[in-house]
Design a protein around this motif. Structure first.
Motif, mmCIF file in Angstrom:
data_model
loop_
_atom_site.group_PDB
_atom_site.id
_atom_site.type_symbol
_atom_site.label_atom_id
_atom_site.label_comp_id
_atom_site.label_asym_id
_atom_site.label_seq_id
_atom_site.Cartn_x
_atom_site.Cartn_y
_atom_site.Cartn_z
ATOM 1 N N TRP A 1 -7.993 5.718 -1.927
ATOM 2 C CA TRP A 1 -7.817 4.398 -1.299
ATOM 3 C C TRP A 1 -8.176 3.281 -2.272
ATOM 4 O O TRP A 1 -7.425 2.312 -2.428
ATOM 5 N N LEU B 1 0.826 -1.211 0.000
ATOM 6 C CA LEU B 1 0.000 0.000 0.000
ATOM 7 C C LEU B 1 0.857 1.257 0.000
ATOM 8 O O LEU B 1 0.610 2.203 -0.754
ATOM 9 N N ALA C 1 0.865 3.888 -3.115
ATOM 10 C CA ALA C 1 -0.039 4.996 -2.777
ATOM 11 C C ALA C 1 0.531 6.330 -3.238
ATOM 12 O O ALA C 1 1.704 6.627 -3.018
ATOM 13 N N GLU C 2 -0.297 7.130 -3.876
ATOM 14 C CA GLU C 2 0.096 8.494 -4.237
ATOM 15 C C GLU C 2 -0.124 9.398 -3.039
ATOM 16 O O GLU C 2 -0.964 9.125 -2.170
ATOM 17 N N THR D 1 -5.577 2.867 -4.861
ATOM 18 C CA THR D 1 -4.354 2.289 -4.293
ATOM 19 C C THR D 1 -4.492 0.796 -4.067
ATOM 20 O O THR D 1 -3.573 0.017 -4.357
#
Length: 358
Positions: A260, A169, A173-174, A263
C-alpha cells in the motif's frame, strides 16, 4: 461510602479497580460504617499481599491464555478474527509495564496509563485483550474479581477515496493489491476478509460470494459480485485453497501494508504530473470500505441494507462510516434557490392610501 436505601444502609467501594457493593443489613449509620470498614479490610486481606505469592506474572499467564484462545478457535466457539485480535493485543501488551506485574496487581489505574503505538483503535485492541485475560484469570480462580478496564475514545476515519485517487491507485498498484482494493471498493469487505477468501466462497451461478467469518455474528453474510469483481476473480484462475495465496503461516495473504505504501508513493508521483491533489497519509486501505459505504448511499442505497452489507450489528456502527459530501449539500441549496419566489409589483394606488408605510 454508605448510602441508605429503604430502612437499611448499603456499602459501595472499589479496591484495585474492582467494585464491591451490598447491604449492611444495619439500620443504624454508625454500625453500618463499622460493617463497611470490616468489609474493606476483608477484601484487602483476600486480594492483597497474601495473593501476591500465588498470582502469576501477566507474561507467564499469557501462555495459558493464548492456549485457551487457540482451543476455543479449534472448538469453533471463537472465530479466527477475534483470536487474531487477542494475539495481536498481547503483542502490544508484552512491551508494557503490566506484562511484568502479577495479575492481581493490575487495576483500573494501571491500565489507564498504558501507552501504545498508533491510535486509539490500536490501544483498545490491547485493552480488550487485557480485559479478557483478567476475566479468564477470574474464571480459573487466579483472581477473585475483575477490574474495570476502560477503553479509549475512538474517532472514525474521516477520509474517503475520490474517484481520481481510486483510478490512480488501481492504475499503479501491483497485484494482488489492485485486485484486493477493487473488491473492497465494489462490495465493502474488510481487507482481512478479502485476503482470507476461498474459491469455495464464490457462488458464480448466483453472482454472489459468502463471507463466512468476521468480527461479529453479523459478519457472516452474502455480498454481490460486480462485473469487474467477477472478471478479476475469473482471471486469477484460482485452484488452491485461497484466492490470494502467500508464503505465510496461514497460507494466504496476511498484510498489504508494505504494498500500500509503495502504491500511494507511486500514485502521488503521477498525481503531481496530472495536477491532482496528493493522497494524504490519513487514507489507508480501510478507507476503501468507507468509500463503498458513502457511495452506496449517494447512489440511492438505504442504510438498513448497507448495515447488512458491511456486516454490522447495529445502525450506530454503520453511521460511523458515512461521509456526506459537502458539494452535494451545496447542490441541493442551489436547486432550492433557483426556485426563488417572484414578488408581485406594489400597486401605486395602495401606496398612496397606506399611510403606515412611512
Amino acid at each position: 461510602m454508605i448510602r441508605k436505601r429503604g430502612k437499611y444502609w448499603h456499602y459501595q467501594f472499589e479496591h484495585n479497580g474492582v467494585p464491591y457493593w451490598g447491604s449492611t443489613r444495619e439500620t443504624v449509620k454508625s454500625k453500618a460504617e463499622t460493617f463497611e470498614a470490616l468489609k474493606r479490610a476483608e477484601v484487602v486481606q483476600q486480594t492483597g499481599n497474601l495473593m501476591l505469592r500465588k498470582a502469576p506474572l501477566l507474561k507467564e499467564f499469557a501462555k495459558r491464555f493464548l492456549e485457551h484462545i487457540q482451543n476455543q478457535k479449534l472448538a469453533g466457539s471463537l472465530d479466527a478474527d477475534t483470536a487474531y485480535c487477542y494475539r495481536n493485543g498481547w503483542r502490544l501488551l508484552q512491551s508494557t509495564d503490566v506484562a511484568h506485574m502479577r495479575v492481581n496487581q493490575i487495576g483500573t489505574s494501571e491500565a489507564a496509563v498504558l501507552m501504545f503505538p498508533g491510535g486509539p483503535s490500536n490501544a483498545n485492541q490491547a485493552l480488550r485483550t487485557l480485559r479478557r485475560m483478567l476475566s479468564y484469570a477470574a474464571d480459573v480462580g487466579v483472581l477473585r474479581g475483575v477490574p474495570r478496564i476502560k477503553l479509549r475514545k475512538e474517532y472514525g476515519r474521516e477520509g474517503i477515496i475520490t474517484p481520481e485517487w481510486e483510478a490512480l491507485l488501481l492504475r499503479v498498484a501491483e497485484e494482488p493489491l489492485g485486485d484486493i482494493l477493487t473488491i473492497i471498493f465494489d462490495c465493502g469487505m474488510r481487507p482481512e476478509e478479502v485476503m482470507r477468501m476461498k474459491p469455495e466462497n464464490i457462488q458464480w451461478a448466483r453472482d454472489r460470494l459468502l463471507v463466512p467469518y468476521g468480527k461479529s455474528m453479523r459478519s457472516k453474510r452474502y455480498l454481490p459480485l460486480s462485473n469487474r469483481m467477477r472478471s478479476l476473480l475469473r482471471a486469477r484462475q484460482v485452484e488452491g485453497e485461497w484466492v490470494f495465496p502467500a508464503k505465510s503461516e496461514s497460507g494466504h495473504r496476511a498484510t498489504i501494508t508494505k504494498a500500500w505504501h509503495a502504491t500511494v508513493k507511486a500514485a502521488n508521483k503521477e498525481a503531481l504530473l496530472r495536477g491532482i491533489p496528493l493522497i494524504p497519509s490519513t487514507i489507508v486501505p480501510y478507507s476503501a470500505r468507507h468509500t463503498f459505504a458513502t457511495r452506496y448511499l449517494d447512489e440511492g442505497g438505504d442504510i438498513a441494507s448497507l448495515m447488512k452489507l458491511l456486516g454490522h450489528s447495529s445502525l450506530s456502527v454503520t453511521q460511523k462510516y458515512l461521509h456526506p459530501e459537502v458539494d452535494k449539500a451545496a447542490e441541493i441549496v442551489n436547486k432550492r434557490n433557483r426556485k426563488a419566489v417572484v414578488l408581485p409589483d406594489i400597486s401605486p394606488d395602495i401606496t398612496a392610501h397606506a399611510s403606515w408605510i412611512n
